[in-house]
Design a protein around this motif. Structure first.
Motif, PDB file in Angstrom:
ATOM      1  N   LEU A  40       0.851  -1.192   0.000  1.00 29.06           N
ATOM      2  CA  LEU A  40       0.000   0.000   0.000  1.00 29.06           C
ATOM      3  C   LEU A  40       0.884   1.238   0.000  1.00 29.06           C
ATOM      4  CD1 LEU A  40      -2.920   1.228   0.375  1.00 29.06           C
ATOM      5  CD2 LEU A  40      -2.368   1.323   2.822  1.00 29.06           C
ATOM      6  N   PHE A  41       0.590   2.187  -0.895  1.00 23.65           N
ATOM      7  CA  PHE A  41       1.320   3.455  -0.955  1.00 23.65           C
ATOM      8  C   PHE A  41       0.454   4.564  -0.363  1.00 23.65           C
ATOM      9  CE2 PHE A  41       3.406   0.890  -4.102  1.00 23.65           C
ATOM     10  CZ  PHE A  41       4.718   1.327  -4.122  1.00 23.65           C
ATOM     11  N   ALA A  42       1.041   5.404   0.495  1.00 20.38           N
ATOM     12  CA  ALA A  42       0.319   6.502   1.125  1.00 20.38           C
ATOM     13  C   ALA A  42       1.285   7.639   1.432  1.00 20.38           C
ATOM     14  CB  ALA A  42      -0.370   6.034   2.403  1.00 20.38           C
ATOM     15  N   VAL A  43       0.746   8.825   1.632  1.00 16.74           N
ATOM     16  CA  VAL A  43       1.593   9.971   1.975  1.00 16.74           C
ATOM     17  C   VAL A  43       1.997   9.928   3.445  1.00 16.74           C
ATOM     18  CG1 VAL A  43       1.714  12.493   2.154  1.00 16.74           C
ATOM     19  CG2 VAL A  43       0.635  11.440   0.156  1.00 16.74           C
ATOM     20  N   ASP A  44       1.019   9.666   4.314  1.00 14.85           N
ATOM     21  CA  ASP A  44       1.253   9.796   5.754  1.00 14.85           C
ATOM     22  C   ASP A  44       1.124   8.463   6.496  1.00 14.85           C
ATOM     23  OD1 ASP A  44       1.497  12.746   5.964  1.00 14.85           O
ATOM     24  OD2 ASP A  44      -0.565  12.691   5.209  1.00 14.85           O
ATOM     25  N   PRO A  45       2.050   8.171   7.414  1.00 15.80           N
ATOM     26  CA  PRO A  45       1.933   6.964   8.245  1.00 15.80           C
ATOM     27  C   PRO A  45       1.075   7.261   9.477  1.00 15.80           C
ATOM     28  CG  PRO A  45       4.030   8.024   8.672  1.00 15.80           C
ATOM     29  CD  PRO A  45       3.334   8.865   7.639  1.00 15.80           C
ATOM     30  N   PRO A  66       7.989  10.438   6.988  1.00 13.86           N
ATOM     31  CA  PRO A  66       8.512   9.527   8.010  1.00 13.86           C
ATOM     32  C   PRO A  66       7.586   9.448   9.221  1.00 13.86           C
ATOM     33  CG  PRO A  66      10.169  11.147   7.314  1.00 13.86           C
ATOM     34  CD  PRO A  66       8.853  11.613   6.791  1.00 13.86           C
ATOM     35  N   LEU A  67       7.593   8.313   9.871  1.00 12.68           N
ATOM     36  CA  LEU A  67       6.884   8.164  11.139  1.00 12.68           C
ATOM     37  C   LEU A  67       7.751   8.658  12.290  1.00 12.68           C
ATOM     38  CD1 LEU A  67       4.499   7.048  12.849  1.00 12.68           C
ATOM     39  CD2 LEU A  67       5.735   4.873  12.928  1.00 12.68           C
ATOM     40  N   LEU A  68       9.025   8.308  12.268  1.00 15.94           N
ATOM     41  CA  LEU A  68       9.944   8.629  13.364  1.00 15.94           C
ATOM     42  C   LEU A  68      11.036   9.554  12.851  1.00 15.94           C
ATOM     43  CD1 LEU A  68      10.228   5.005  14.816  1.00 15.94           C
ATOM     44  CD2 LEU A  68       8.698   6.836  15.572  1.00 15.94           C
ATOM     45  N   LEU A  69      10.657  10.801  12.572  1.00 15.81           N
ATOM     46  CA  LEU A  69      11.609  11.752  11.997  1.00 15.81           C
ATOM     47  C   LEU A  69      12.651  12.174  13.023  1.00 15.81           C
ATOM     48  CD1 LEU A  69      12.475  13.466   9.590  1.00 15.81           C
ATOM     49  CD2 LEU A  69      10.830  15.210  10.304  1.00 15.81           C
ATOM     50  N   ARG A  70      12.234  12.283  14.275  1.00 17.74           N
ATOM     51  CA  ARG A  70      13.159  12.652  15.338  1.00 17.74           C
ATOM     52  C   ARG A  70      13.448  11.434  16.215  1.00 17.74           C
ATOM     53  NH1 ARG A  70       9.671  16.745  14.355  1.00 17.74           N
ATOM     54  NH2 ARG A  70      10.594  18.783  13.864  1.00 17.74           N
ATOM     55  N   GLY A  71      14.584  11.475  16.878  1.00 10.84           N
ATOM     56  CA  GLY A  71      14.991  10.357  17.698  1.00 10.84           C
ATOM     57  C   GLY A  71      13.996  10.058  18.811  1.00 10.84           C
ATOM     58  N   VAL A  72      13.825   8.795  19.101  1.00 13.92           N
ATOM     59  CA  VAL A  72      12.931   8.383  20.180  1.00 13.92           C
ATOM     60  C   VAL A  72      13.678   7.438  21.114  1.00 13.92           C
ATOM     61  CG1 VAL A  72      10.856   8.620  18.781  1.00 13.92           C
ATOM     62  CG2 VAL A  72      12.029   6.410  18.872  1.00 13.92           C
ATOM     63  N   THR A  73      13.223   7.368  22.352  1.00  8.30           N
ATOM     64  CA  THR A  73      13.795   6.432  23.323  1.00  8.30           C
ATOM     65  C   THR A  73      12.818   5.332  23.683  1.00  8.30           C
ATOM     66  OG1 THR A  73      13.067   7.833  25.165  1.00  8.30           O
ATOM     67  CG2 THR A  73      15.293   8.195  24.307  1.00  8.30           C
ATOM     68  N   VAL A  75       9.034   3.161  22.031  1.00  8.05           N
ATOM     69  CA  VAL A  75       7.881   3.013  21.146  1.00  8.05           C
ATOM     70  C   VAL A  75       6.762   2.307  21.906  1.00  8.05           C
ATOM     71  CG1 VAL A  75       9.110   3.090  18.949  1.00  8.05           C
ATOM     72  CG2 VAL A  75       8.875   0.899  20.153  1.00  8.05           C
ATOM     73  N   ALA A  76       6.662   2.614  23.191  1.00  3.29           N
ATOM     74  CA  ALA A  76       5.596   2.044  24.019  1.00  3.29           C
ATOM     75  C   ALA A  76       4.244   2.438  23.446  1.00  3.29           C
ATOM     76  CB  ALA A  76       5.718   2.549  25.451  1.00  3.29           C
ATOM     77  N   ALA A  77       3.262   1.593  23.642  1.00  2.30           N
ATOM     78  CA  ALA A  77       1.928   1.831  23.091  1.00  2.30           C
ATOM     79  C   ALA A  77       1.145   2.889  23.855  1.00  2.30           C
ATOM     80  CB  ALA A  77       1.139   0.526  23.064  1.00  2.30           C
ATOM     81  N   THR A  78       1.835   3.688  24.635  1.00  5.08           N
ATOM     82  CA  THR A  78       1.197   4.785  25.364  1.00  5.08           C
ATOM     83  C   THR A  78       1.156   6.070  24.552  1.00  5.08           C
ATOM     84  OG1 THR A  78       3.341   5.253  26.387  1.00  5.08           O
ATOM     85  CG2 THR A  78       1.795   3.874  27.632  1.00  5.08           C
ATOM     86  N   THR A  79       1.759   6.061  23.361  1.00  9.00           N
ATOM     87  CA  THR A  79       1.728   7.229  22.470  1.00  9.00           C
ATOM     88  C   THR A  79       1.137   6.811  21.130  1.00  9.00           C
ATOM     89  OG1 THR A  79       3.904   6.806  21.494  1.00  9.00           O
ATOM     90  CG2 THR A  79       3.851   8.087  23.551  1.00  9.00           C
ATOM     91  N   PRO A  80       0.610   7.771  20.354  1.00  7.44           N
ATOM     92  CA  PRO A  80       0.044   7.416  19.046  1.00  7.44           C
ATOM     93  C   PRO A  80       1.043   6.693  18.140  1.00  7.44           C
ATOM     94  CG  PRO A  80      -0.675   9.605  19.668  1.00  7.44           C
ATOM     95  CD  PRO A  80       0.343   9.195  20.696  1.00  7.44           C
ATOM     96  N   LYS A  81       2.276   7.182  18.083  1.00  6.19           N
ATOM     97  CA  LYS A  81       3.261   6.544  17.217  1.00  6.19           C
ATOM     98  C   LYS A  81       3.657   5.169  17.754  1.00  6.19           C
ATOM     99  CE  LYS A  81       5.140  10.708  15.081  1.00  6.19           C
ATOM    100  NZ  LYS A  81       6.355  11.481  14.727  1.00  6.19           N
ATOM    101  N   GLY A  82       3.762   5.049  19.069  1.00 12.06           N
ATOM    102  CA  GLY A  82       4.069   3.756  19.646  1.00 12.06           C
ATOM    103  C   GLY A  82       2.973   2.741  19.373  1.00 12.06           C
ATOM    104  N   ARG A  83       1.710   3.176  19.506  1.00 16.46           N
ATOM    105  CA  ARG A  83       0.590   2.268  19.227  1.00 16.46           C
ATOM    106  C   ARG A  83       0.604   1.827  17.773  1.00 16.46           C
ATOM    107  NH1 ARG A  83      -1.953   5.763  22.848  1.00 16.46           N
ATOM    108  NH2 ARG A  83      -2.836   7.074  21.209  1.00 16.46           N
ATOM    109  N   LEU A  84       0.953   2.756  16.871  1.00 14.09           N
ATOM    110  CA  LEU A  84       0.991   2.413  15.452  1.00 14.09           C
ATOM    111  C   LEU A  84       2.059   1.362  15.176  1.00 14.09           C
ATOM    112  CD1 LEU A  84       0.522   4.934  12.589  1.00 14.09           C
ATOM    113  CD2 LEU A  84       2.315   3.223  12.416  1.00 14.09           C
TER     114      LEU A  84
END
Length: 269
Positions: A40-45, A66-73, A75-84
């Protein structure tokens, strides 16, 4: 078909070395040895795109942003990006990003945008790459026939997917235009480049009030401002074609409107 085969095609077409130093491109999650049947091709993750991918049983999502453009410590599911990330891994769906490396490719994001708004014939970069003048940021081209600025703005709106943001023009509606510069995504950094190029119109996204207002005072090109998502969406079909020409996989371009702005109302005046 393994994910590694798909990655090779994508990276031959959009080499990660072309990306800006601040960018985050390439494989975000997924096992290079996993089998890939649907892409699947899409603009936004974003969550809605992941919903679509999982409903369609996609094995891979290729996005521009990008989903993770900036550094993260974490990916817990407590944040939108972590849940994704958790949803993707649980479903066995990989995520791959081609961002600024696709912006400067030949053809790339701005080539697809140029064709969508009616430019024909040869295109040239607004800012050619140092190692290859055929690629680089933005594109400049010609309309098949001259038209008024009002007609071109309408043509651009018709060629791009509809959004709440719409398509806005700054300039004399009756001005005749033929030569057009475009830049997919936020392109106000190239305003002076567009003026120096002597084009009749510059079309991009995310133009801010003060730079646009000051630009208009210099009697340079007219401006067309479209939604960020809409200016990059045409590239998806081109990237899809590049992949299917090389590999036998099922593909789909998401038509979900994931632009940040979802409502539009006219003011009282």
């Amino acid at each position: 078909m393994r994910l590694s085969h798909v990655i090779k095609v994508l990276e031959d077409t959009y080499p990660p070395s072309w990306a800006e130093s601040w960018d985050a491109v390439g494989l975000v999650c997924g096992d290079p040895d996993q089998e890939i049947g649907r892409v699947l091709f899409a603009v936004d993750p974003v969550a809605a795109v992941v919903d679509e991918a999982l409903e369609w049983s996609a094995d891979l999502i290729v996005t521009h942003h990008p989903l993770l453009l900036r550094g993260v410590t974490s990916v817990a599911a407590t944040t939108p990006k972590g849940r994704l990330i958790h949803r993707l891994i649980t479903a066995g769906t990989a995520l791959y990003t081609a961002h600024t490396n696709a912006d400067v490719a030949d053809p790339g994001v701005s080539d697809a945008l140029a064709r969508a708004v009616g430019l024909t014939g040869d295109l040239r970069p607004m800012v050619p790459a140092a190692d290859d003048p055929a690629r680089g940021l933005g594109r400049i081209g010609e309309l098949a026939e001259p038209m008024t600025f009002a007609d071109f703005t309408a043509r651009a709106a018709a060629g791009l997917p509809a959004t709440a943001w719409g398509v806005r023009g700054a300039g004399d509606p009756a001005r005749e235009v033929r030569t057009v510069a475009v830049c997919g995504g936020a392109g106000d950094s190239l305003l002076d480049t567009a003026r120096s190029a002597g084009v009749d119109v510059y079309l991009t996204a995310d133009l801010r009030h003060h730079p646009a207002s000051e630009f208009a005072e210099h009697d340079g090109p007219a401006l067309v401002d479209a939604a960020h998502w809409a200016t990059e969406w045409p590239w998806l079909a081109d990237a899809e074609t590049r992949l299917t020409q090389a590999l036998d996989v099922k593909t789909r371009v998401s038509t979900l409107v994931t632009d940040a702005w979802s409502l539009h109302y006219e003011g009282a005046m």
